[in-house]
Motif scaffolding. Structure first.
Motif, short mmCIF file in Angstrom:
data_model
loop_
_atom_site.label_atom_id
_atom_site.label_comp_id
_atom_site.label_asym_id
_atom_site.label_seq_id
_atom_site.Cartn_x
_atom_site.Cartn_y
_atom_site.Cartn_z
N SER A 185 -64.61 -48.03 -9.13
CA SER A 185 -65.24 -49.29 -9.51
C SER A 185 -65.48 -50.18 -8.30
CB SER A 185 -64.37 -50.02 -10.53
OG SER A 185 -63.08 -50.27 -9.98
N SER A 186 -65.02 -49.75 -7.12
CA SER A 186 -65.19 -50.54 -5.90
C SER A 186 -66.66 -50.64 -5.54
CB SER A 186 -64.41 -49.90 -4.75
OG SER A 186 -64.80 -50.48 -3.52
N PRO A 187 -67.18 -51.87 -5.38
CA PRO A 187 -68.59 -52.03 -4.99
C PRO A 187 -68.92 -51.33 -3.67
CG PRO A 187 -67.69 -54.12 -5.74
CD PRO A 187 -66.53 -53.17 -5.63
N LEU A 188 -67.96 -51.30 -2.73
CA LEU A 188 -68.22 -50.66 -1.45
C LEU A 188 -68.40 -49.15 -1.62
CD1 LEU A 188 -65.74 -52.53 0.93
CD2 LEU A 188 -68.22 -52.82 0.74
N VAL A 189 -67.60 -48.55 -2.48
CA VAL A 189 -67.74 -47.11 -2.73
C VAL A 189 -69.07 -46.83 -3.40
CG1 VAL A 189 -66.81 -45.14 -4.00
CG2 VAL A 189 -65.26 -46.72 -2.86
N VAL A 190 -69.43 -47.67 -4.37
CA VAL A 190 -70.71 -47.48 -5.07
C VAL A 190 -71.87 -47.65 -4.11
CG1 VAL A 190 -72.19 -48.29 -6.94
CG2 VAL A 190 -69.72 -48.22 -7.27
N LEU A 191 -71.79 -48.65 -3.22
CA LEU A 191 -72.84 -48.86 -2.22
C LEU A 191 -72.95 -47.66 -1.28
CD1 LEU A 191 -72.42 -52.62 -1.24
CD2 LEU A 191 -74.49 -51.55 -2.19
N ILE A 248 -70.55 -51.20 -17.45
CA ILE A 248 -71.03 -50.91 -16.09
C ILE A 248 -71.62 -52.18 -15.48
CG2 ILE A 248 -71.53 -48.50 -16.64
CD1 ILE A 248 -74.51 -49.24 -16.64
N THR A 249 -71.83 -52.13 -14.17
CA THR A 249 -72.47 -53.24 -13.47
C THR A 249 -73.92 -52.87 -13.14
OG1 THR A 249 -71.82 -52.41 -11.29
CG2 THR A 249 -70.27 -53.89 -12.42
N ILE A 309 -80.08 -49.79 -22.78
CA ILE A 309 -79.37 -49.89 -24.06
C ILE A 309 -78.04 -50.61 -23.87
CG2 ILE A 309 -78.20 -48.55 -25.86
CD1 ILE A 309 -80.50 -46.49 -25.52
N LYS A 310 -77.32 -50.25 -22.80
CA LYS A 310 -76.05 -50.94 -22.53
C LYS A 310 -76.28 -52.44 -22.32
CE LYS A 310 -73.18 -47.24 -20.52
NZ LYS A 310 -71.98 -47.47 -21.34
N ALA A 311 -77.35 -52.78 -21.60
CA ALA A 311 -77.65 -54.19 -21.36
C ALA A 311 -77.93 -54.90 -22.68
CB ALA A 311 -78.84 -54.31 -20.42
N ALA A 312 -78.70 -54.25 -23.55
CA ALA A 312 -79.04 -54.86 -24.84
C ALA A 312 -77.81 -55.03 -25.73
CB ALA A 312 -80.09 -54.00 -25.55
N GLN A 313 -76.84 -54.14 -25.58
CA GLN A 313 -75.64 -54.17 -26.41
C GLN A 313 -74.48 -54.94 -25.77
OE1 GLN A 313 -75.03 -49.97 -27.09
NE2 GLN A 313 -76.36 -49.94 -28.88
N GLY A 314 -74.70 -55.48 -24.58
CA GLY A 314 -73.69 -56.30 -23.94
C GLY A 314 -72.67 -55.55 -23.12
N PHE A 315 -73.01 -54.34 -22.65
CA PHE A 315 -72.06 -53.56 -21.87
C PHE A 315 -72.37 -53.54 -20.38
CE2 PHE A 315 -71.55 -51.92 -26.16
CZ PHE A 315 -70.17 -51.89 -26.28
N VAL A 316 -73.34 -54.36 -19.93
CA VAL A 316 -73.59 -54.54 -18.51
C VAL A 316 -72.92 -55.84 -18.10
CG1 VAL A 316 -75.31 -54.88 -16.70
CG2 VAL A 316 -75.76 -53.27 -18.55
N VAL A 317 -71.91 -55.73 -17.22
CA VAL A 317 -71.05 -56.88 -16.96
C VAL A 317 -71.10 -57.28 -15.48
CG1 VAL A 317 -69.47 -56.52 -18.88
CG2 VAL A 317 -69.10 -55.27 -16.77
N GLY A 318 -72.11 -58.01 -15.11
CA GLY A 318 -72.18 -58.53 -13.74
C GLY A 318 -73.02 -57.67 -12.83
N LEU A 319 -73.24 -58.20 -11.62
CA LEU A 319 -74.10 -57.52 -10.65
C LEU A 319 -73.39 -56.35 -9.97
CD1 LEU A 319 -75.86 -60.55 -8.95
CD2 LEU A 319 -76.78 -59.01 -10.69
N TRP A 320 -72.10 -56.52 -9.62
CA TRP A 320 -71.38 -55.46 -8.94
C TRP A 320 -69.93 -55.34 -9.36
CZ3 TRP A 320 -73.36 -59.77 -6.35
CH2 TRP A 320 -72.42 -60.72 -5.97
#
Length: 204
Positions: A3-9, A80-81, A193-204
């Motif tokens: 979940s680390s933003p640096l790893v994802v980047l 997810i972000t 779909i996740k965004a519409a259902q409220g499962f996208v939580v923040g930018l990173w």
């Protein structure tokens, strides 16, 4: 995936770099100078193949979403972000090159060998996605509930479709472009779909 933003980047950067290498090989093929030992499936294809690939993926996604709703599994979705959502689009390129490019190849001997490989690779592809298990703080936990099995089945079906669009008659060059399009459309649809259902939580 951490979940680390640096790893994802970092993984996002790796994906973009691999996509660039593949695109370079595709351009060389279009210019009549294919790269020796280039990445698999770096060939142009018909627009029809791209449309078929995307439509098929969206049909699978629609069925998956309908199933989650009617089985009461929607609330069990992972969060997810936006950054991770972007990563899933380039991850599609890496996964397609590995699974649809290297693991099962058009040159395999005989139709039975190709489709045997497709089913075997699709099982592996489904199982490496963390729906039946999760790795948290060095501990492996099995998640063998209805959501885990349902989502793993959906990934397996998607994998079969991604292989289908590589080997279908509408894609005679066996290009990976339809596979990229199908996989990216599926992942983008999941994000929407996740965004519409409220499962996208923040930018990173």
């Amino acid at each position: 995936m951490s979940s680390s933003p640096l790893v994802v980047l970092f993984m996002l950067g790796v994906g973009i770099y691999v996509a660039h290498l593949w695109w370079t090989d595709l351009q060389a093929h279009r210019q009549g100078k294919p790269t020796s030992g280039g990445l698999p499936g770096a060939r142009p294809t018909r627009s029809t193949a791209m449309v078929i690939a995307v439509v098929g993926s969206l049909v699978i996604l629609a069925g998956e979403t309908w199933g989650e709703i009617h089985l009461g599994l929607t609330a069990e979705q992972s969060e997810i972000t936006v950054l991770f959502g972007c990563y899933t689009l380039v991850a599609a390129v890496i996964e397609e090159i590995i699974f649809r490019g290297f693991i099962v190849v058009p040159e395999a001997r005989g139709r039975a060998a190709v489709w045997g490989g497709v089913f075997g690779a699709s099982i592996v592809f489904a199982l490496i996605h963390p729906f039946l298990w999760e790795w948290d703080d060095g501990t492996l936990t099995w998640t063998l509930g209805a959501k885990g099995w349902f989502s793993t089945g959906a990934v397996f079906a998607s994998s079969l479709w991604f292989y289908t669009v590589r080997f279908m008659p509408a894609n005679p060059s066996r290009s990976l472009l339809p596979c990229f399009a199908a996989h990216a459309a599926k992942n983008l649809g999941v994000f929407a779909i996740k965004a519409a259902q409220g499962f996208v939580v923040g930018l990173w």
